[in-house]
Design a protein around this motif. Structure first.
Motif, short mmCIF file in Angstrom:
data_model
loop_
_atom_site.label_atom_id
_atom_site.label_comp_id
_atom_site.label_asym_id
_atom_site.label_seq_id
_atom_site.Cartn_x
_atom_site.Cartn_y
_atom_site.Cartn_z
N VAL A 1 47.59 37.98 36.67
CA VAL A 1 46.36 38.32 37.39
C VAL A 1 45.77 37.03 37.94
O VAL A 1 45.51 36.08 37.19
CB VAL A 1 45.33 39.00 36.46
N MET A 2 45.57 36.98 39.25
CA MET A 2 45.01 35.78 39.88
C MET A 2 43.73 36.12 40.63
O MET A 2 43.68 37.11 41.38
CB MET A 2 46.02 35.16 40.85
N VAL A 3 42.71 35.32 40.44
CA VAL A 3 41.47 35.49 41.19
C VAL A 3 41.72 35.12 42.64
O VAL A 3 42.26 34.05 42.93
CB VAL A 3 40.35 34.61 40.61
N LEU A 4 41.34 36.00 43.55
CA LEU A 4 41.43 35.70 44.99
C LEU A 4 40.13 35.03 45.39
O LEU A 4 39.06 35.64 45.33
CB LEU A 4 41.66 36.97 45.79
N ALA A 5 40.21 33.76 45.78
CA ALA A 5 39.00 32.98 46.05
C ALA A 5 38.55 33.03 47.51
O ALA A 5 37.38 32.80 47.80
CB ALA A 5 39.21 31.53 45.62
N SER A 6 39.49 33.32 48.43
CA SER A 6 39.15 33.30 49.85
C SER A 6 40.22 34.01 50.66
O SER A 6 41.33 34.25 50.17
CB SER A 6 39.02 31.86 50.35
N ALA A 7 39.89 34.31 51.91
CA ALA A 7 40.87 34.91 52.81
C ALA A 7 42.00 33.92 53.11
O ALA A 7 43.16 34.31 53.24
CB ALA A 7 40.19 35.34 54.11
N ALA B 1 36.28 41.91 51.24
CA ALA B 1 35.19 41.78 50.27
C ALA B 1 34.97 40.33 49.87
O ALA B 1 33.83 39.86 49.76
CB ALA B 1 35.49 42.62 49.03
N VAL B 2 36.08 39.58 49.68
CA VAL B 2 35.97 38.17 49.31
C VAL B 2 35.40 37.35 50.47
O VAL B 2 34.67 36.37 50.25
CB VAL B 2 37.35 37.62 48.88
N ASP B 3 35.71 37.75 51.70
CA ASP B 3 35.13 37.08 52.86
C ASP B 3 33.61 37.21 52.87
O ASP B 3 32.89 36.29 53.24
CB ASP B 3 35.71 37.68 54.14
N ARG B 4 33.12 38.38 52.44
CA ARG B 4 31.68 38.62 52.40
C ARG B 4 31.03 37.96 51.20
O ARG B 4 29.91 37.46 51.28
CB ARG B 4 31.39 40.13 52.39
N ALA C 1 33.46 38.54 44.70
CA ALA C 1 34.21 39.80 44.71
C ALA C 1 35.61 39.60 44.13
O ALA C 1 36.16 40.51 43.49
CB ALA C 1 34.30 40.35 46.13
N GLY C 2 36.18 38.43 44.33
CA GLY C 2 37.50 38.15 43.76
C GLY C 2 37.45 38.08 42.24
O GLY C 2 38.40 38.50 41.56
N VAL C 3 36.37 37.54 41.71
CA VAL C 3 36.18 37.48 40.25
C VAL C 3 36.05 38.89 39.69
O VAL C 3 36.70 39.25 38.69
CB VAL C 3 34.93 36.65 39.91
N GLU C 4 35.23 39.72 40.33
CA GLU C 4 35.03 41.09 39.86
C GLU C 4 36.34 41.88 39.89
O GLU C 4 36.65 42.63 38.96
CB GLU C 4 33.98 41.80 40.72
N ALA C 5 37.11 41.70 40.96
CA ALA C 5 38.37 42.43 41.08
C ALA C 5 39.36 42.02 40.00
O ALA C 5 40.06 42.86 39.41
CB ALA C 5 38.97 42.20 42.47
N ALA C 6 39.43 40.73 39.70
CA ALA C 6 40.35 40.25 38.66
C ALA C 6 39.95 40.79 37.29
O ALA C 6 40.80 41.22 36.51
CB ALA C 6 40.38 38.72 38.65
N CYS C 7 38.65 40.76 36.99
CA CYS C 7 38.19 41.27 35.70
C CYS C 7 38.42 42.77 35.57
O CYS C 7 38.77 43.26 34.48
CB CYS C 7 36.71 40.93 35.51
N LEU C 8 38.26 43.50 36.67
CA LEU C 8 38.55 44.94 36.66
C LEU C 8 40.03 45.17 36.40
O LEU C 8 40.41 46.07 35.62
CB LEU C 8 38.13 45.57 37.99
N PRO D 1 42.63 31.68 37.05
CA PRO D 1 41.27 31.77 37.59
C PRO D 1 41.01 30.86 38.77
O PRO D 1 39.95 30.95 39.39
CB PRO D 1 40.41 31.35 36.39
N VAL D 2 41.95 29.98 39.10
CA VAL D 2 41.81 28.94 40.14
C VAL D 2 40.47 28.23 39.96
O VAL D 2 40.08 27.92 38.83
CB VAL D 2 42.05 29.51 41.56
N SER D 3 39.76 27.97 41.05
CA SER D 3 38.50 27.20 40.93
C SER D 3 37.35 28.04 40.38
O SER D 3 36.26 27.50 40.13
CB SER D 3 38.10 26.66 42.31
N ARG D 4 37.58 29.32 40.15
CA ARG D 4 36.50 30.23 39.74
C ARG D 4 36.46 30.44 38.23
O ARG D 4 35.95 31.44 37.75
CB ARG D 4 36.69 31.57 40.45
#
Length: 248
Positions: free
Chosen positions: A173-179, A201-204, A208-215, A233-236
């Motif tokens: 599971v990887m946090v998506l930090a940006s587009a 969602a991450v662009d906005r 949102a990337g953190v929430e998606a990873a935790c879900l 978690p990358v930088s997040r």
């Protein structure tokens, strides 16, 4: 929960110590990459020793890209001296500088580690990675398996239905930090599926990337299909740890 940390590219371990401290409340162990994304970093074995000094459990990555047989034997000896006994053997990304040694394969590294013992030291525990495709028979000799990062729960569950390695299996599971990160992943990881709605969602909102990873972690836990999660978690990492602590 096995949390991946970023090893330093300078001779300063403060950021590593900070990551370990922040993630300790939610992580059962830490994975330390080895010259990840083709850049020189502090040795994964040295950072694994640092984790142990802070009271944590570590898994050190070793790649076949940068090693010949003598180099691997040195690393195993160093690991035994430091009390590091868990490894994830990987092929390694394309290097930014220099080329691959091409002397060792991951399979050969496993064989060498199995044949290496030191008096008074426990045997090494060796893990391998798996793409979302049938697992080669030789990888079934590993002690544990890390499955490729995926943003699709269904893809991970389909893989698990048809692959049953003998040891523990951890879903990536990887946090998506940006587009921009989404584009890089799509270019480097085969068959990865990144939902367009997640990228938007991450662009906005970067959280949102953190929430998606935790879900996704919750969904994987509820499925019961895996023994745990390999979290990147990358930088997040601060936000991920805070979010997961709220749920415990």
């Amino acid at each position: 929960m096995i949390a991946e940390i970023e090893p330093p590219t300078t001779p300063d371990l403060r950021k590593v110590r900070h990551q370990i401290g922040v993630l300790t409340p939610v992580a059962d162990a830490f994975l330390i990459p080895d010259n990840h994304i083709g850049r020189a970093t502090v040795s994964s074995i040295a950072v694994a020793h640092e984790v142990a000094q802070m009271g944590g459990r570590s898994i050190a990555c070793l790649n076949s890209r940068d090693r010949n047989l003598l180099g691997l034997r040195r690393d195993l000896l160093t690991a035994a001296a430091y009390g590091v006994r868990e490894f994830l053997f990987v092929f390694g990304d394309k290097p930014v500088a220099g080329g691959r040694t091409s002397e060792l394969t991951v399979r050969a590294m496993i064989d060498e580690a199995r044949d290496t013992t030191f008096e008074g030291r426990a045997p090494f525990q060796i893990g391998v990675t798996a793409g979302l495709r049938p697992l080669p028979a030789w990888k079934r000799t590993a002690d544990f398996t890390f499955v490729q990062v995926s943003y699709s729960l269904d893809a991970l569950l389909r893989w698990r239905e048809t692959n049953d390695p003998p040891g523990p299996v951890f879903a990536g599971v990887m946090v998506l930090a940006s587009a921009a990160m989404a584009r890089r992943l799509a270019a480097t990881i085969p068959d990865i599926e990144i939902p367009a709605r997640l990228v938007e969602a991450v662009d906005r909102d970067p959280d949102a990337g953190v929430e998606a990873a935790c879900l996704q972690i919750d969904q994987l836990r509820d499925s019961g299909a895996f023994d745990g999660v390999h979290l990147v978690p990358v930088s997040r990492y601060r936000q991920v740890s805070a979010r997961l602590e709220k749920k415990t």
